[in-house]
Design an enzyme around this catalytic site. Structure first.
Site, PDB file in Angstrom:
ATOM      1  N   GLY A   1     -11.049  12.796 -76.181  1.00  0.00           N
ATOM      2  CA  GLY A   1     -11.176  13.322 -77.541  1.00  0.00           C
ATOM      3  C   GLY A   1     -11.203  12.248 -78.624  1.00  0.00           C
TER       4      GLY A   1
ATOM      5  N   GLU B   1      -5.249   9.504 -64.540  1.00  0.00           N
ATOM      6  CA  GLU B   1      -5.308  10.519 -65.592  1.00  0.00           C
ATOM      7  C   GLU B   1      -4.570  11.774 -65.135  1.00  0.00           C
ATOM      8  OE1 GLU B   1      -8.858   9.879 -68.331  1.00  0.00           O
ATOM      9  OE2 GLU B   1      -9.605  11.005 -66.632  1.00  0.00           O
TER      10      GLU B   1
ATOM     11  N   ASN C   1     -14.897   8.411 -73.070  1.00  0.00           N
ATOM     12  CA  ASN C   1     -15.610   9.447 -72.319  1.00  0.00           C
ATOM     13  C   ASN C   1     -15.999  10.549 -73.304  1.00  0.00           C
ATOM     14  OD1 ASN C   1     -16.528  11.414 -70.597  1.00  0.00           O
ATOM     15  ND2 ASN C   1     -14.529  11.869 -69.692  1.00  0.00           N
ATOM     16  N   TRP C   2     -17.270  10.541 -73.693  1.00  0.00           N
ATOM     17  CA  TRP C   2     -17.719  11.512 -74.702  1.00  0.00           C
ATOM     18  C   TRP C   2     -17.847  12.919 -74.132  1.00  0.00           C
ATOM     19  CZ3 TRP C   2     -22.300   8.880 -77.816  1.00  0.00           C
ATOM     20  CH2 TRP C   2     -21.820   7.698 -78.412  1.00  0.00           C
TER      21      TRP C   2
HETATM   22  C1  PEP Z   1     -10.683  12.134 -70.352  1.00  0.00           C
HETATM   23  O1  PEP Z   1     -11.570  12.942 -70.543  1.00  0.00           O
HETATM   24  O2  PEP Z   1     -10.794  11.327 -69.442  1.00  0.00           O
HETATM   25  C2  PEP Z   1      -9.500  12.183 -71.222  1.00  0.00           C
HETATM   26  C3  PEP Z   1      -8.493  11.398 -70.929  1.00  0.00           C
HETATM   27  O3  PEP Z   1      -9.531  13.062 -72.285  1.00  0.00           O
HETATM   28  P1  PEP Z   1      -8.483  13.121 -73.513  1.00  0.00           P
HETATM   29  O4  PEP Z   1      -8.305  11.705 -73.996  1.00  0.00           O
HETATM   30  O5  PEP Z   1      -9.126  14.009 -74.510  1.00  0.00           O
HETATM   31  O6  PEP Z   1      -7.208  13.658 -72.949  1.00  0.00           O
END
Ligand code: PEP
Length: 253
Positions: free
Chosen positions: A238, A170, A9-10
């Site tokens: 990230g 998440e 996920n950019w």
């Molecule tokens: C996301 O944006 O879905 C995510 C999990 O971000 P990060 O890996 O940066 O925690």
């Protein structure tokens, strides 16, 4: 057999030139060393969908996803992008219900079921996100909240439609914070989600649905998280902006 998936996920990052470089490097490194059954998905900002689609058009493992779509079919919704538009580009996936959309744009039961429906209608597979904020986990209500998010976003679907959904658990406290859920915490919640899907759709259907973990996944923790029996891959923020690290994560699944 459910699919192993690593989706990047950019978010709202990268210039066009940087997007070219990132995609080309990932496409070059996601090679024969990656298991044949792994699906890699690059969820780019809208303006980069076409160039990224062109770059990976002949790649056997990489597909392209969007980060959102409108709940409306077409029309006077300035600034919005419809599922039909995405499908016409040959985008195959769309993230829906990401915690940032829930938080900044107040997206929940008011729009998410309609977004899920319209994405499915146009042949897109939603990557449906759920997860609890820190204060909810501290109160011990994380299971209740996640079950509610799944219920309100997905449970209007029938057995055929649910097969096209990818769920991403998440925990909000782990997104972009560098604080990852432990493998035990991730497995526990993925098992809760799988049980809930089983109660509603039966074991056979629930076993076929990929459930991804997201929240500060990196090259150092991916292997342990992905080794959990109900963790079928990751949604990576990230670390998906760095080609080498993202590819290491892909190779860990
Ligand atoms: C996301 O944006 O879905 C995510 C999990 O971000 P990060 O890996 O940066 O925690």
């Amino acid at each position: 057999m459910r699919k192993k998936i690593v989706a990047g996920n950019w978010k709202m990052n990268k210039t066009l030139d940087e997007a070219y470089v990132l995609t080309s490097e990932i496409a070059g490194m996601v090679n024969d060393e990656v298991r044949g059954d792994v699906q890699v998905i690059l969820c780019t900002p809208f303006p980069y969908l076409i160039p990224v689609l062109n770059l990976v058009a002949n790649h056997p493992a990489i597909a392209v996803g969007a980060q959102n779509c409108s709940e409306h079919e077409w029309g006077a919704y300035t600034g919005e992008t419809s599922a039909g538009m995405l499908a016409s580009l040959k985008v195959r996936y769309v993230i829906l219900g990401h915690s940032e959309r829930r938080h900044y744009f107040n997206e929940r039961g008011n729009v998410l079921p309609a977004k899920v429906d319209i994405a499915l209608k146009h042949g897109l597979s939603p990557i449906f996100c759920c997860g609890e904020p820190l204060e909810v986990r501290e109160k011990g209500d994380h299971e209740k909240l996640v079950r509610q998010q799944i219920n309100e976003g997905l449970f209007h679907l029938d057995e055929g439609a649910i097969q096209n959904i990818i769920v991403a658990y998440e925990p909000v406290w782990a997104i972009g914070t560098g604080k990852t859920a432990t493998a035990e915490q991730a497995q526990e919640m993925h098992a809760v989600i799988r049980r809930q899907l089983t109660e509603k759709y039966g074991k056979g259907n629930a076993e076929n649905i990929s459930i991804l973990y997201g929240g500060s996944v990196n090259a150092g923790n991916a292997k342990e998280l992905f080794a959990c029996p109900d963790v079928d891959g990751g949604l990576v923020g990230g670390a998906s902006l760095k080609s080498r690290e993202f590819t290491e994560i892909v190779k860990s699944v």
